[in-house]
Design an enzyme around this catalytic site. Structure first.
Site, PDB file in Angstrom:
ATOM      1  CG  HIS A   3     -21.767  -8.318   4.635  1.00 19.08           C
ATOM      2  ND1 HIS A   3     -21.051  -7.156   4.831  1.00 19.08           N
ATOM      3  CD2 HIS A   3     -22.081  -8.792   5.876  1.00 19.08           C
ATOM      4  CE1 HIS A   3     -20.936  -6.927   6.118  1.00 19.08           C
ATOM      5  NE2 HIS A   3     -21.555  -7.890   6.772  1.00 19.08           N
ATOM      6  CG  ASP A  37      -5.968  -1.025   4.390  1.00 22.46           C
ATOM      7  OD1 ASP A  37      -6.885  -1.688   4.905  1.00 22.46           O
ATOM      8  OD2 ASP A  37      -6.178  -0.053   3.648  1.00 22.46           O
ATOM      9  CE  LYS A  88      -4.184   1.995   1.661  1.00 22.89           C
ATOM     10  NZ  LYS A  88      -5.535   1.648   2.096  1.00 22.89           N
ATOM     11  N   GLY A  90      -8.094   5.269  -1.000  1.00 21.30           N
ATOM     12  CA  GLY A  90      -9.325   5.908  -1.466  1.00 21.30           C
ATOM     13  C   GLY A  90      -9.814   5.381  -2.797  1.00 21.30           C
TER      14      GLY A  90
END
Length: 228
Positions: free
Chosen positions: A201, A47, A39, A111
């Protein structure tokens, strides 16, 4: 290039869920091949700590996330709060090192595609400049169709190598709700981009067995497109 960028339409679209599902699948079925997760920029906790906890990556937190800011804000704002600069050269070097040392590299964006990386660049610009094949995560909710259309348009305008879309249920949804809110045929027709599947989900998004199962139900070969 055995690298994949996971981006989304917005914050909390489901980038982390897809990234962890793909990583779980990889470590289950391609365990002889090395995986890296990155990331490039993170604001606030979350994260990088999760990836370090869930997977045996043999990576330091700095290798997973070379640019870290404490405030959970857009990076230019978070960096200003700390009197810091956003050194994309550092992130690029970390990316190149991982790309050279790993058989496959998953990169999770911050984002959405339009989220600012600096005052001049967005995630879409970074994806283009780094030449990253990209999958767009679209959350199953009202407005998802418009979000998908707008983000695919942004990707193409920016020169992003967009592979396709994954739909993600950020909350429990019935089959009928999914069909009503994110009709696959309509999204594919309007965007001219393939939908690789739908993530249900997950009550526990750290259950590696469930994450592996979820990934296996996607069009995994087209998503990973791994060349041995």
């Amino acid at each position: 290039m055995n690298t994949l960028l996971i981006t989304g339409t917005d914050t909390d679209a489901g980038k982390t869920v897809l990234t962890t599902a793909l990583a779980a699948y990889w470590q289950t079925y391609y365990s002889a091949k090395s995986l890296g997760i990155m990331k490039p920029i993170q604001s606030g906790t979350g994260d990088r700590e999760l990836y370090n906890q869930l997977f045996s990556l043999n990576q330091s937190l700095d290798e997973i996330n070379p640019l870290y800011f404490q405030a959970p804000l857009a990076p230019p704002i978070a960096a200003e709060r700390e009197g810091a600069n956003i050194d994309l050269g550092k992130a690029w070097q970390a990316f190149q090192n991982l790309q050279r040392s790993r058989d496959f590299l998953l990169v999770e964006a911050l984002g959405g595609l339009g989220s600012p990386v600096t005052y001049e660049l967005t995630v879409a610009d970074l994806a283009r400049d780094w030449g990253l094949p990209t999958v767009l995560v679209v959350p199953v909710r009202l407005g998802a169709i418009a979000q998908a259309v707008a983000n695919v348009a942004l990707a193409r305008q920016s020169g992003v190598k967009l592979k396709g879309i994954v739909l993600n249920c950020t909350q429990p949804r019935s089959d009928q709700e999914i069909a009503d809110l994110t009709p696959v045929d309509l999204i594919q027709s309007l965007t001219n981009a393939p939908v690789f599947g739908i993530i249900p989900h997950l009550a526990d998004a750290t259950d590696l067995a469930k994450l592996t199962q979820v990934a296996s139900q996607l069009d995994i070969e087209r998503i990973l497109d791994f060349k041995f």
